[in-house]
Design an enzyme around this catalytic site. Sequence first.
Site, short mmCIF file in Angstrom:
data_model
loop_
_atom_site.label_atom_id
_atom_site.label_comp_id
_atom_site.label_asym_id
_atom_site.label_seq_id
_atom_site.Cartn_x
_atom_site.Cartn_y
_atom_site.Cartn_z
N ILE A 161 3.57 58.70 48.63
CA ILE A 161 5.01 58.63 48.88
C ILE A 161 5.61 60.04 48.82
CG2 ILE A 161 7.21 57.70 48.03
CD1 ILE A 161 5.42 55.55 46.55
N CYS A 162 6.48 60.35 49.76
CA CYS A 162 7.28 61.58 49.68
C CYS A 162 8.69 61.26 50.19
CB CYS A 162 6.62 62.73 50.45
SG CYS A 162 6.61 62.55 52.24
N HIS A 163 9.41 62.26 50.66
CA HIS A 163 10.78 62.05 51.10
C HIS A 163 10.85 61.30 52.43
CE1 HIS A 163 14.98 63.91 52.07
NE2 HIS A 163 15.09 62.68 51.61
N VAL B 76 10.68 57.70 50.65
CA VAL B 76 11.73 57.10 49.83
C VAL B 76 13.03 56.97 50.61
CG1 VAL B 76 10.82 57.72 47.55
CG2 VAL B 76 12.39 59.27 48.70
#
Length: 111
Positions: free
Chosen positions: A68-70, A97
């Site tokens: 998961i990242c931005h 996210v």
Amino acid sequence: MQHLTARELAAWIADCQADPSRSKPVLLDVREPWEFETCHIEGAMLMPMQTVPARINELDDDAQIVCICHHGGRSMQVANFLERHGFTQAINLTGGVHAWAQQVDSSMPTY
């Protein structure tokens, strides 16, 4: 590499809560600490992208790991890295996210 949408991940997590026998994914957040402090998916573990090579032994190579990242770019790079190192179930959260905040949890802060 597998890809997963925010809604698909939310359904997976809900299934795990309803059926404890179902294996939970490892939620690997590869953003920076300040980003994680701003918002994160509940249950995620923070391992900033640049620390993954040194900390790879902390991960189970048989686990289903959702990176998961931005927005999904860094997490895709980490999932590719994990695959190259024998992790057969590395999954990228498409949209990161930001997608989670838009599609699953509208109360999540965005940046």
